[in-house]
Write a protein that holds these residues in place. Structure first.
Motif, PDB file in Angstrom:
ATOM      1  N   SER A   1       0.844  -1.197   0.000  1.00 45.68           N
ATOM      2  CA  SER A   1       0.000   0.000   0.000  1.00 45.68           C
ATOM      3  C   SER A   1       0.872   1.238   0.000  1.00 45.68           C
ATOM      4  O   SER A   1       1.911   1.281   0.637  1.00 45.68           O
ATOM      5  CB  SER A   1      -0.933  -0.013   1.211  1.00 45.68           C
ATOM      6  N   GLY A   2       0.424   2.258  -0.722  1.00 44.49           N
ATOM      7  CA  GLY A   2       1.335   3.376  -0.930  1.00 44.49           C
ATOM      8  C   GLY A   2       0.723   4.741  -0.765  1.00 44.49           C
ATOM      9  O   GLY A   2       0.321   5.129   0.312  1.00 44.49           O
ATOM     10  N   LYS A   3       0.578   5.477  -1.866  1.00 40.90           N
ATOM     11  CA  LYS A   3       0.414   6.925  -1.821  1.00 40.90           C
ATOM     12  C   LYS A   3      -0.968   7.393  -1.393  1.00 40.90           C
ATOM     13  O   LYS A   3      -1.148   8.550  -1.033  1.00 40.90           O
ATOM     14  CB  LYS A   3       0.748   7.506  -3.183  1.00 40.90           C
ATOM     15  N   VAL A   4      -1.993   6.531  -1.456  1.00 40.37           N
ATOM     16  CA  VAL A   4      -3.342   6.924  -1.064  1.00 40.37           C
ATOM     17  C   VAL A   4      -3.518   6.686   0.435  1.00 40.37           C
ATOM     18  O   VAL A   4      -3.212   5.603   0.933  1.00 40.37           O
ATOM     19  CB  VAL A   4      -4.394   6.123  -1.855  1.00 40.37           C
ATOM     20  N   PRO A   5      -4.019   7.663   1.210  1.00 40.40           N
ATOM     21  CA  PRO A   5      -4.232   7.440   2.646  1.00 40.40           C
ATOM     22  C   PRO A   5      -5.298   6.375   2.880  1.00 40.40           C
ATOM     23  O   PRO A   5      -6.407   6.478   2.348  1.00 40.40           O
ATOM     24  CB  PRO A   5      -4.666   8.813   3.166  1.00 40.40           C
ATOM     25  N   CYS A   6      -4.952   5.364   3.665  1.00 38.70           N
ATOM     26  CA  CYS A   6      -5.842   4.226   3.893  1.00 38.70           C
ATOM     27  C   CYS A   6      -5.927   3.953   5.390  1.00 38.70           C
ATOM     28  O   CYS A   6      -4.920   3.589   6.013  1.00 38.70           O
ATOM     29  CB  CYS A   6      -5.324   2.977   3.187  1.00 38.70           C
ATOM     30  N   ALA A   7      -7.116   4.125   5.955  1.00 41.51           N
ATOM     31  CA  ALA A   7      -7.361   3.767   7.355  1.00 41.51           C
ATOM     32  C   ALA A   7      -7.874   2.333   7.355  1.00 41.51           C
ATOM     33  O   ALA A   7      -9.006   2.058   6.948  1.00 41.51           O
ATOM     34  CB  ALA A   7      -8.371   4.710   7.983  1.00 41.51           C
ATOM     35  N   ILE A   8      -7.042   1.419   7.801  1.00 40.08           N
ATOM     36  CA  ILE A   8      -7.308  -0.008   7.630  1.00 40.08           C
ATOM     37  C   ILE A   8      -7.337  -0.720   8.977  1.00 40.08           C
ATOM     38  O   ILE A   8      -7.020  -0.144  10.015  1.00 40.08           O
ATOM     39  CB  ILE A   8      -6.248  -0.650   6.707  1.00 40.08           C
ATOM     40  N   HIS A   9      -7.767  -1.992   8.949  1.00 41.89           N
ATOM     41  CA  HIS A   9      -7.874  -2.820  10.150  1.00 41.89           C
ATOM     42  C   HIS A   9      -8.861  -2.200  11.143  1.00 41.89           C
ATOM     43  O   HIS A   9      -8.714  -2.368  12.354  1.00 41.89           O
ATOM     44  CB  HIS A   9      -6.525  -3.007  10.858  1.00 41.89           C
ATOM     45  N   ALA A  10      -9.860  -1.450  10.661  1.00 42.23           N
ATOM     46  CA  ALA A  10     -10.773  -0.757  11.568  1.00 42.23           C
ATOM     47  C   ALA A  10     -11.439  -1.749  12.523  1.00 42.23           C
ATOM     48  O   ALA A  10     -11.981  -2.769  12.105  1.00 42.23           O
ATOM     49  CB  ALA A  10     -11.824   0.002  10.767  1.00 42.23           C
ATOM     50  N   SER A  11     -11.370  -1.421  13.795  1.00 39.93           N
ATOM     51  CA  SER A  11     -11.907  -2.288  14.844  1.00 39.93           C
ATOM     52  C   SER A  11     -12.738  -1.437  15.805  1.00 39.93           C
ATOM     53  O   SER A  11     -12.337  -0.316  16.128  1.00 39.93           O
ATOM     54  CB  SER A  11     -10.770  -2.955  15.631  1.00 39.93           C
ATOM     55  N   PRO A  12     -13.879  -1.936  16.298  1.00 35.00           N
ATOM     56  CA  PRO A  12     -14.470  -3.239  15.984  1.00 35.00           C
ATOM     57  C   PRO A  12     -14.884  -3.318  14.509  1.00 35.00           C
ATOM     58  O   PRO A  12     -15.279  -2.309  13.916  1.00 35.00           O
ATOM     59  CB  PRO A  12     -15.705  -3.287  16.893  1.00 35.00           C
ATOM     60  N   GLU A  13     -14.818  -4.525  13.956  1.00 35.54           N
ATOM     61  CA  GLU A  13     -15.184  -4.695  12.562  1.00 35.54           C
ATOM     62  C   GLU A  13     -16.693  -4.530  12.391  1.00 35.54           C
ATOM     63  O   GLU A  13     -17.466  -4.573  13.365  1.00 35.54           O
ATOM     64  CB  GLU A  13     -14.724  -6.052  12.050  1.00 35.54           C
ATOM     65  N   ALA A  14     -17.120  -4.351  11.157  1.00 34.33           N
ATOM     66  CA  ALA A  14     -18.534  -4.076  10.887  1.00 34.33           C
ATOM     67  C   ALA A  14     -19.440  -5.220  11.323  1.00 34.33           C
ATOM     68  O   ALA A  14     -20.539  -4.991  11.835  1.00 34.33           O
ATOM     69  CB  ALA A  14     -18.731  -3.787   9.398  1.00 34.33           C
ATOM     70  N   LEU A  15     -18.991  -6.464  11.128  1.00 36.14           N
ATOM     71  CA  LEU A  15     -19.802  -7.604  11.553  1.00 36.14           C
ATOM     72  C   LEU A  15     -19.996  -7.543  13.063  1.00 36.14           C
ATOM     73  O   LEU A  15     -19.049  -7.300  13.808  1.00 36.14           O
ATOM     74  CB  LEU A  15     -19.113  -8.910  11.164  1.00 36.14           C
TER      75      LEU A  15
END
Length: 604
Positions: A515-529
C-alpha cells in the motif's frame, strides 16, 4: 543510552505481560526437562523415526549428536519459496559437517497472496497463518529434535512458523531466508502500467507483460511489502544469521549463509555452553525492536496484526498504542518502494539492514542487549555479509551508498516513523503515512460505502467516484470473511488521486504490504460484523481521516449517530474452501489482538 520513550514503552509491555510471560517461560522449562525428547522415547518410537535415515541412522542411534528438524514452506508456485527445493538435502550435508544430523520434520502450506489478490482465495490468507502455526506444531511434536531450522519468507508464513515454533521454545531455532529475486522492471513502471490499465489505456496483454517483467524469477518480490518486512524483523530480532535477509538466491554468498545457519544451530543446543532457545530469544525487547524496524523502514501494516500474534505466543502483549508511541520517536531512515523508488536489491546495495541497525543503535533507538542466535549484542547485526576468497565474513556497512534510499538516524527522511493509529466514532484503525504526501494526511469528504472491492472497481469504471470521496469497504474483518487484502483497489484509488481528487480508503479489511500513496485507514476495529461502527455509515456521510490529529470519525450529529441502526451483514460466501475456515472466522479475535481464533482460544 536507550531513548527514554522506547524504554517506557518496553517497560509498559513488560509490566502488562508479566503473568503471561512467566507462564510461558515455565512452559518451555517444563518442555525441556520433561517433554517429549529423544532419550525418553521408546525403542519402537525411535525405530520409526530412524527408519528413513539410512545415512545418519548410526549417528542418531548413538544419541550424542543434535538432530535438527527442518520445517519447510517449500512449493514452486510461490517464487520466494521455490528456492527451497534443494535446501533440505544440502542442509543434511552441512549438519554432518557440524557433527549433527537433520531431518525434514514437516511441510507447511504457503499460499501466494500475489496470486490470490482480489479473488476468493484471499479470504483464506490470514487464516493460513494459523494453519501454518498448527502445521509447525505437528512437525515439531515428535520429540525427535534438539534444534530446528525454519524455512519460510512470505507474508503469513514467517508469523505462522514462529507462532507454532514458540510452543517449542525450549529448542534453539534459526529462520533461513532464500532472498529476493534480482530486479526486473522498476516498481514505479509496474504501478504506472497498472494505473493505465485501470483507466482503459493499456491492454490486458500489455499489463501481463509488465507484471511478468516485474515478477520474473525465483525469489521474493522486490518491493518492500510484508514478505520483505518479515525478513527485516527477523534481523531486528536476531533470528537470522547476520546479513542474511536480502542476498539473492543462487549465489555463493546465499549458500554460505545457509550453511553457517545450520552449523550455528548445532552450536547453540542445550548440551553445550551457549544455549539459545527460541523462547528466550523472542522476549519483550526483541518484539519492540521488530516494531521499531517496521517504523524506521516504512514496513508493512500487516505486521500490526502479525507482530501482536507472534508476541502472544511468547506470553507478551503489545498493542497499537505501543506502535503509535514508538512511531513518534523513531525516525524514517529508509525509502524503499512503495515508500520510495528503490527496490530491496538497491536497498541492500546502499547498505541494507546492517546500515539501518547500526544507525538506530548509534542513536539509542534499538535494544542492544538481546539474546540473538549470533550473540548477546545486536551490534552483531550491524554488518554486511560478504565473501572473501570464498569464505563468509561480516564487515561494517560503511556510509550510505545512496542517500535517496538510506539516511543516518541523526538526519533522517522524517523525524517520525511510518504508522499512525487513528480513533474516533468509527473505531480504531491504522494508517501507513510514510508513502503519503503530508498534504494528504487529512482527508475530509463524503463517504461512498461498499461491501466488497469488486463493487468499488465497478463504480470506478462507471465514473461514479470522480470526486472527492472516502471509499468505505466494510464487512472485510476477520470474523466477516477472513480479512482479505484489498490490493486491487490501489490502482483505481491512485488514478482518482492523480486526477486531483482528495481520496481516502476506510476499511475493516487489510491492504497489501505494498500500500502506498493513497491514505488508507485499515484494520478498523471493531469490525462491521456484529454491529461495529462501520455498519452505521451511509452514503454521503462526511468522514474525516486525519493522521495529524489521529482521528477517524463520521461527522454526523451525535444523537443521530447513536440512534442509527446498523445495516445487516451480507451472507457468508461459499466456495474455494471458505466453508472449511468457518471455525477460524467465528472464533477470531480483533485485528489488534492478532485476528486469530487460535489466540482467542489460548487466551480463554
Amino acid at each position: 543510552m536507550l531513548n527514554a520513550e522506547i524504554a517506557a514503552v518496553t517497560d509498559r509491555i513488560i509490566e502488562r505481560s508479566k503473568s503471561g510471560r512467566a507462564a510461558y517461560l515455565a512452559l518451555i522449562e517444563r518442555e525441556r526437562d520433561g517433554g517429549a525428547r529423544r532419550p525418553t522415547l521408546g525403542c519402537a518410537n525411535l525405530a520409526h523415526g530412524y527408519a528413513g535415515t539410512e545415512e545418519d541412522r548410526d549417528t542418531m542411534k548413538a544419541g550424542r549428536a543434535m538432530n535438527i528438524g527442518i520445517v519447510t514452506a517449500y512449493n514452486d508456485m510461490l517464487s520466494a519459496h521455490a528456492t527451497y527445493y534443494r535446501y533440505p538435502e544440502q542442509m543434511k550435508l552441512w549438519a554432518r559437517e557440524a557433527g549433527a544430523t537433520a531431518q525434514v520434520a514437516g511441510g507447511v502450506p504457503a499460499m501466494c497472496d500475489g496470486v490470490t489478490q482480489g479473488y476468493a482465495g484471499m479470504e483464506l490468507s490470514l487464516f493460513s497463518r494459523d494453519t501454518i502455526a498448527l502445521s509447525t506444531a505437528i512437525a515439531l511434536s515428535h520429540g525427535m529434535f534438539e534444534g530446528a531450522a525454519l524455512l519460510g519468507i512470505c507474508d503469513k508464513i514467517v508469523p505462522g512458523l514462529l507462532m507454532g515454533a514458540l510452543r517449542f521454545g525450549h529448542l534453539p531455532m534459526i529462520l533461513i531466508p532464500g532472498g529476493p529475486m534480482r530486479s526486473g522492471i522498476s516498481n514505479k513502471e509496474k504501478a504506472r502500467t497498472r494505473e493505465l490499465y485501470a483507466e482503459g489505456k493499456a491492454t490486458r496483454d500489455e499489463l501481463l507483460d509488465s507484471e511478468i517483467a516485474a515478477y520474473h524469477s525465483k525469489g521474493t518480490c522486490t518491493f518492500y511489502g510484508t514478505a520483505n518486512s518479515n525478513q527485516m524483523m527477523m534481523e531486528m530480532m536476531g533470528l537470522h544469521m547476520p546479513g542474511a535477509a536480502f542476498i539473492n538466491p543462487g549465489t555463493k554468498l546465499r549458500q554460505e549463509l545457509t550453511r553457517a545457519a545450520v552449523h550455528r544451530i548445532a552450536q547453540i543446543g542445550w548440551d553445550g555452553d551457549d544455549y539459545r532457545p527460541l523462547g528466550r530469544c523472542i522476549d519483550e525487547k526483541a518484539i519492540v525492536n521488530a516494531a521499531i524496524g517496521l517504523l524506521a523502514t516504512g514496513g508493512s501494516t500487516n505486521h500490526l496484526i502479525h507482530l501482536p500474534a507472534i508476541a502472544a505466543c511468547a506470553g507478551i502483549i503489545i498493542d497499537w498504542d505501543d506502535f503509535d508511541r514508538l512511531s513518534r520517536v523513531v525516525p524514517l531512515v529508509a525509502r524503499v518502494y512503495p515508500n520510495g523508488s528503490a527496490d530491496v536489491n538497491q536497498f541492500e546495495d546502499a547498505g541494507g539492514l546492517g546500515y539501518v541497525i547500526r544507525e538506530l543503535l548509534s542513536e539509542g533507538l534499538l535494544h542492544r542487549d538481546l539474546m540473538t542466535v549470533a550473540g548477546d549484542d545486536l551490534s552483531a547485526y550491524a554488518v554486511r555479509a560478504v565473501l572473501e576468497q570464498d569464505t563468509l565474513a561480516w564487515r561494517d556497512p560503511g556510509a550510505s551508498g545512496d542517500d535517496t534510499i538510506l539516511k543516518p538516524a541523526a538526519a533522517p527522511f522524517a523525524a517520525e516513523g511510518g504508522f499512525r493509529i487513528l480513533s474516533g466514532n468509527l473505531g480504531r484503525a491504522c494508517i501507513k503515512v510514510s508513502a503519503v504526501e503530508r498534504d494528504r494526511w487529512t482527508i475530509e469528504a463524503p463517504a461512498r460505502v461498499f461491501e466488497d472491492q469488486a463493487a468499488v472497481q465497478a463504480a470506478f469504471k462507471a465514473g461514479e467516484l470522480d470526486r472527492d470521496v472516502v471509499v468505505v469497504v466494510r464487512f472485510q474483518g476477520p470474523r466477516a470473511n477472513g480479512m482479505p487484502e484489498l490490493h486491487k483497489l490501489t490502482p483505481p484509488l491512485g488514478v482518482l488521486q492523480n486526477r486531483g481528487f482528495r481520496v481516502a480508503l476506510v476499511t475493516d479489511g487489510r491492504m497489501s504490504g505494498a500500500s502506498g500513496k493513497v491514505p488508507c485507514a485499515i484494520h478498523a476495529s471493531p469490525e462491521a460484523l456484529g454491529d461495529g461502527p462501520l455498519s452505521k455509515l451511509r452514503d454521503g456521510d462526511l468522514v474525516r481521516v486525519c493522521a495529524v490529529t489521529g482521528r477517524l470519525e463520521a461527522l454526523v450529529d451525535a444523537g443521530e449517530w447513536a440512534a442509527r441502526a446498523p445495516v445487516p451483514a451480507p451472507p457468508a460466501a461459499t466456495g474455494t474452501g471458505r466453508e472449511l475456515f468457518s471455525l477460524f472466522r467465528h472464533g477470531a479475535n480483533a485485528a489488534e489482538q492478532g485476528g486469530s481464533a487460535l489466540l482467542a482460544a489460548m487466551g480463554a
